[in-house]
Design an enzyme around this catalytic site. Structure first.
Site, mmCIF file in Angstrom:
data_model
loop_
_atom_site.group_PDB
_atom_site.id
_atom_site.type_symbol
_atom_site.label_atom_id
_atom_site.label_comp_id
_atom_site.label_asym_id
_atom_site.label_seq_id
_atom_site.Cartn_x
_atom_site.Cartn_y
_atom_site.Cartn_z
ATOM 1 N N GLU A 20 -10.219 12.613 -2.522
ATOM 2 C CA GLU A 20 -9.928 11.254 -2.989
ATOM 3 C C GLU A 20 -9.422 11.235 -4.420
ATOM 4 O O GLU A 20 -9.946 10.538 -5.274
ATOM 5 C CB GLU A 20 -11.158 10.363 -2.849
ATOM 6 C CG GLU A 20 -11.616 10.133 -1.429
ATOM 7 C CD GLU A 20 -10.655 9.222 -0.669
ATOM 8 O OE1 GLU A 20 -9.979 8.400 -1.303
ATOM 9 O OE2 GLU A 20 -10.584 9.371 0.564
ATOM 10 N N ASP A 21 -8.392 12.051 -4.695
ATOM 11 C CA ASP A 21 -7.707 12.029 -5.986
ATOM 12 C C ASP A 21 -8.487 12.604 -7.157
ATOM 13 O O ASP A 21 -8.043 12.497 -8.283
ATOM 14 C CB ASP A 21 -7.295 10.595 -6.383
ATOM 15 C CG ASP A 21 -6.091 10.141 -5.604
ATOM 16 O OD1 ASP A 21 -5.417 11.014 -5.040
ATOM 17 O OD2 ASP A 21 -5.842 8.936 -5.553
ATOM 18 N N SER A 22 -9.675 13.183 -6.891
ATOM 19 C CA SER A 22 -10.344 13.772 -8.046
ATOM 20 C C SER A 22 -9.719 15.134 -8.336
ATOM 21 O O SER A 22 -9.017 15.694 -7.499
ATOM 22 C CB SER A 22 -11.846 13.885 -7.798
ATOM 23 O OG SER A 22 -12.103 14.569 -6.607
ATOM 24 N N ARG B 142 2.077 9.276 -0.994
ATOM 25 C CA ARG B 142 2.625 8.624 -2.182
ATOM 26 C C ARG B 142 4.064 9.040 -2.470
ATOM 27 O O ARG B 142 4.770 8.356 -3.208
ATOM 28 C CB ARG B 142 1.756 8.930 -3.389
ATOM 29 C CG ARG B 142 0.361 8.345 -3.261
ATOM 30 C CD ARG B 142 -0.345 8.385 -4.597
ATOM 31 N NE ARG B 142 -1.518 9.248 -4.513
ATOM 32 C CZ ARG B 142 -2.710 8.837 -4.127
ATOM 33 N NH1 ARG B 142 -2.882 7.605 -3.769
ATOM 34 N NH2 ARG B 142 -3.723 9.660 -4.086
#
Lengths: 382, 601
Positions: free
Chosen positions: B218-220, B402
């Site tokens: 999750e984007d960490s 993205r």
């Protein structure tokens, strides 16, 4: 039915009994069958909701949460203008609030045998549709010098709705008594009886008024749309008038329905209204591709219909029936409820959930329902 | 064909040939006969001419094109380079003009000089002018979706950097300074134009695109502990504390001093230990929450009767400035001055070093923001065949949805730049091509697609997949956990409701709200619900006779009812204070609620 199965009539619902009946082998021993029945009773008992379960709140959450995912779109019938239906959350709110005037009343009219296969379907649809004067005239004008109204009919339209100029004149006479109406072929001339109608505005008002004069069809049916559903033709309408539609001889009154639950309740009784309520809510939820157990909706519908009439879940509806002042006040318009309660010295017995949350006492559901009692003297003193 | 002419929205007259008129006005404007602040538009649909010279219009410069030829010649450019010509000269000579949004409707603008046809009226000075300055700082931005560019420029605005060179003598609120900031390897022309080297806002790091033990979900991101210890993304946080000697009516005044012991609200002696004789803390003192930074006493709030003549210190109030809950730092700078009213003003700046920790937020320049998920020893991090250990591990799952292609190109570009020892031009629409970068990378002895064979740092095993590694410019964002972390078991309560306060600043509780309450009821957990809600539990003495709230005198240990006297049964009832408050408020509305008591069992 097998006598042994029959014995369990009081213990199991008929639907379950029928299912057993259908599924047991043709030859089965008495003991085996009895064993099956006993096990079924145990299983059925296990599936029942336990005492103290917060069914109402669970229903509210079960309907409310999927409600957040619903779309706010209205659905359009392809190709037909002004024929849209309220769906999604607005529709659910409309039903549960118990609104008398729904946004898009609609009927599904099923037809009897020869017509259901498409016989005279166009004619039938046209007959159902409400026709007013504007629909059949070519022109309506005022002759200012003589202060008369002139109505010119469209001949084709007259034929289509099987009326004549003179029959329309009779209908008009009812709504505008103060005029003398003369028929002149396809023209009607409306002349005021009294001479004191000097005000031209008055004449304009009458002109607009007679445009809405009801000529033929069924009042309230604004649009008709014959549709083929599976193998038969039905008529979908915008606008609803269940009572009058059911009187028509070509209508299958068993299956014809409307989406106006109040109309169903008033024509067919509150039990039918309850079922309509369930059907309408469930239809929306299904349409949105959501999955809500129908029993939640049934519970809500039961709560709404318990008083013999359909009441919405609003401060004037179901909520106003609550016995607790605090519960009512915590919903909407608290000051009104508290002041009214103080005027008559109302007592709150704190028997329900909301009140007990407010005063921070155990709520009477789940573990809060049970209490421990000891009979004095039954415990030996040591 | 007659057209109506409107000047600043007002009708002024008619014109017979609108197009000729508009062209004439534009010609005069370019000659300088009419103000260049004026814009004129012919609106064909309504056959109107709209002239605007009012304020508040957004306008932008464009090169004028005549017969398919740009008026800006190579000769002009040479003159510009030699400083023989200025921007204003170009406008004066009618080479460049400003168009507003309405006049743009009448213009056909070419992006590049090669595209010019006889139809065109203007030429873009640079295609980069279609985006803002911050957005043009995103390298290879033309490879991206517009939403990502928006996110990218938004993130850059939150980055820590070097905001002003005189920061040491400034007293700004909430200052964050990045230590050891660097220029990006992959730059756009805007970095040069905007003097980015004077105020850089990030650091170049080695990034590997791979998963690591699920700690970069999750984007960490995973960050190298050794890199942090070498000073990566370290920042300093400055916060001023300000107080002044206020003057009150009657010649009374605050006093900045070490408060006397007999002052009302005196803290403990320990709290004042850092104060010097003048009541102000000394620089480089290490302070924690509760410590007094500036000692101050104020005159009493209400003066009445003889008090006026007895201004002994005992009536003064303590009003020192202290560090609030959770705050800490080092006193950096003390400033003594006076404000506009001539009052003594004391400002003390507190400094705090911020070392990256789990939960701090970082971003690349492509809207790929994320927080630190794990800080890993370099020994456990993957390493390449040449022994390179990444500073940051970025999750590959952030890429497909993205579609930030520029992120990937910057990695390759950064790698080439760091190996070849040069800056890479990544200006949108005018950059070094991806193909050229790949070829150069190959010639530098690396795989042309930027991947490398890597080894698991924990086991030493070779990874089956080749890992995409490159150099990127990473930014530390101002959202740091140290400013946000919050927890509470016990703590302050509100005066009115006796319920816990709200918000981190007040050490507040986390509300168990209406919907959360419903879940407890749905589970039938009645007693747990009661326990959750007893933060304002009280025992209220209730008169059994009249049902109103009685009085309990703790000193005399007697209870009595204000209306029925003391010869009645009084029972203590447990309820939430909020309900007691509700009853009191009803009484203020002239509604008299009473409680009928009954044994529960």
């Amino acid at each position: 039915m097998d006598p042994i199965i029959k014995e369990y009539k009081d213990k199991l619902p008929e639907k379950v009994l029928a299912e057993i009946e259908a599924n047991i082998p043709a030859r089965i021993s008495q003991t085996k069958l009895r064993e099956i029945m006993e096990l079924t009773v145990v299983e059925y008992g296990r599936m029942k909701v336990e005492a103290g379960e917060s069914v109402g709140l669970v229903s509210a959450e079960s309907i409310g949460e999927p409600g957040t995912q619903m779309t706010l779109n209205t659905f359009h019938f392809a190709g037909v203008a002004e024929m849209n239906v309220t769906v999604g959350l607005p529709r659910i709110i409309e039903i549960l609030d118990g609104r008398k005037e729904i946004k898009t009343p609609m009927m599904e009219i099923y037809l009897r045998k020869p017509y259901s296969s498409g016989k005279d379907i166009k004619q039938i649809a046209a007959n159902i549709k409400e026709t007013t004067l504007v629909d059949i005239i070519a022109e309506i004008s005022i002759t200012v010098s003589e202060l008369v109204l002139e109505v010119t009919f469209n001949e084709a339209k007259l034929k289509e709705f099987s009326v004549t100029a003179s029959s329309v004149a009779k209908l008009l006479q009812k709504s505008v008594g103060s005029f003398t109406i003369t028929v002149d072929g396809l023209r009607l001339v409306l002349k005021p009886k009294t001479k004191d109608l000097k005000n031209l505005n008055e004449l304009y008002r009458i002109k607009e008024k007679i445009k809405e004069t009801f000529i033929a069809g069924i009042k309230g049916i604004k649009q008709v749309l014959p549709v083929k559903r599976e193998e038969e033709f039905i008529v979908i309408t915008a606008g609803s008038n269940l009572k009058d539609v059911l009187k028509l001889e070509f209508v299958d009154e068993e299956r014809t329905t409307t989406n106006d639950v109040f109309e169903i309740a008033s024509v067919l009784g509150v039990e039918a209204g309850r079922q309509a309520l369930i059907n309408e809510v469930f239809k929306v939820i299904e349409n949105q591709g959501l999955n809500v157990d129908i029993r939640h909706i049934m519970l809500v519908a039961d709560a709404m219909c318990a008083g013999g009439v359909i009441r919405g879940i609003t401060r004037t509806g179901v909520v106003s029936e609550k016995s607790s002042v605090l519960a009512r006040a915590s919903f909407e318009t608290p000051i009104k409820h508290v002041i009214n309660a103080s005027l008559i010295g109302e007592v709150d017995y704190l028997t329900s959930v909301v009140e007990n949350v407010m005063i921070n006492q155990p709520v009477p559901v789940g573990t809060g329902m049970a209490g421990l009692m000891v009979k004095p003297g039954s415990v030996e003193k040591k | 064909m007659t057209s109506e002419v409107y000047m600043n929205g007002k009708f002024v007259g008619n014109v017979d040939d609108p197009i000729a008129f508009v062209n004439q006005v534009r010609g005069e404007r370019r000659k300088g006969m009419v103000s260049n602040n004026l814009n004129i538009t012919y609106v064909q649909e309504s056959n109107e001419i709209k002239i605007e010279a009012s304020k508040g219009r957004v306008r932008r410069p464009l090169i004028i094109v005549k017969d398919g030829v740009s008026l800006l010649t190579p000769g002009h450019i040479k003159q510009l380079e030699n400083n023989e010509l200025t921007w204003d000269d170009l406008i004066k000579h009618g080479i460049i003009e400003y168009l507003d949004a309405l006049e743009e409707d009448n213009a056909l603008v070419a992006f590049f000089e090669e595209d010019l046809t006889s139809e065109h009226t203007h030429l873009e000075i640079s295609p980069l002018s279609m985006v803002s300055i911050t957005t043009s700082l995103v390298p290879y931005g033309n490879f991206n979706q517009s939403t990502r560019l928006n996110a990218g420029s938004k993130n850059q605005k939150q980055a820590l950097g070097f905001y002003a060179a005189n920061y040491l003598v400034r007293m700004d609120m909430d200052v964050n300074l990045l230590l050891n900031p660097q220029m990006p390897i992959v730059q756009s022309i805007t970095h040069e134009i905007s003097n980015y080297a004077k105020h850089p806002a990030g650091q170049n790091v080695v990034v590997a695109v791979m998963s690591y033990e699920g700690y970069n979900m999750e984007d960490s991101i995973i960050i190298n502990k050794a890199s942090i210890e070498r000073g990566l993304a370290r920042s300093i946080y400055y916060r001023p504390m300000i107080t002044e000697e206020l003057r009150y009516a009657g010649g009374l005044i605050d006093e900045i001093c070490v408060p006397d012991k007999d002052v009302k609200g005196y803290r403990s002696e320990k709290d004042y230990k850092y104060l010097e004789g003048d009541g102000i803390i000394y620089p480089e003192a290490l302070v924690k929450e509760g410590d007094v930074v500036i000692g101050k006493t104020s005159p009493p709030r209400f003066l009445s009767g003889m008090d006026e003549y007895n201004l002994a210190s005992s009536t003064r109030r303590e009003s020192s400035t202290t560090l609030k809950h959770g705050e800490q730092g080092v006193i950096d700078f003390v400033l003594l001055t006076e404000n506009e009213e001539g009052n003594k003003l004391v400002q003390v700046r507190i400094r705090e070093q911020r070392i990256p920790e789990v939960g701090d937020k970082f971003t690349s320049r492509h809207g790929q923001k994320g927080v630190i998920g794990l800080i890993v020893n370099p020994t456990d991090l993957p390493f390449s065949a040449s022994g390179i250990v990444p500073d940051i591990i970025f999750s590959p799952h952030g890429i497909p949805s993205r579609m930030t292609v520029s992120h990937l190109i910057e990695m390759v570009g950064g790698k080439v730049g760091s190996l070849a020892g040069r800056y890479i031009n990544g200006t949108s629409f005018d950059c070094e091509g991806e193909q050229a970068l790949r070829e150069e990378l190959l010639s530098l002895g690396f795989r042309e697609n930027g991947t490398e064979t890597m080894y698991n740092g924990q086991t030493g095993e070779k990874f089956h997949a080749r890992i995409f590694v490159g150099n990127m410019y990473y930014l530390k964002l101002k959202h740091m956990v140290a400013n946000k972390i919050h927890s509470r078991a016990r703590g302050p309560i509100q005066l009115l409701t006796r319920q816990p306060t709200e918000g981190r600043a007040k050490e507040g509780g986390l509300r168990l709200g209406e919907m959360e309450k419903d879940t407890f009821v749905a589970h039938g957990a009645a007693l747990l619900l009661k326990e959750r809600f007893n933060s304002d539990k009280t025992f209220v003495p209730v008169c059994e006779t009249c049902g109103s709230i009685a009085i309990k005198d703790e000193y005399k240990n007697i209870s009595y009812c204000p209306s029925c006297g003391d010869s009645v049964d009084i029972n203590e009832v447990e309820m939430s204070y909020a309900f007691k408050l509700l009853m009191d408020e009803l009484k203020s509305l002239c509604i008299y609620p009473t409680l009928k008591l009954k044994n529960k069992y």
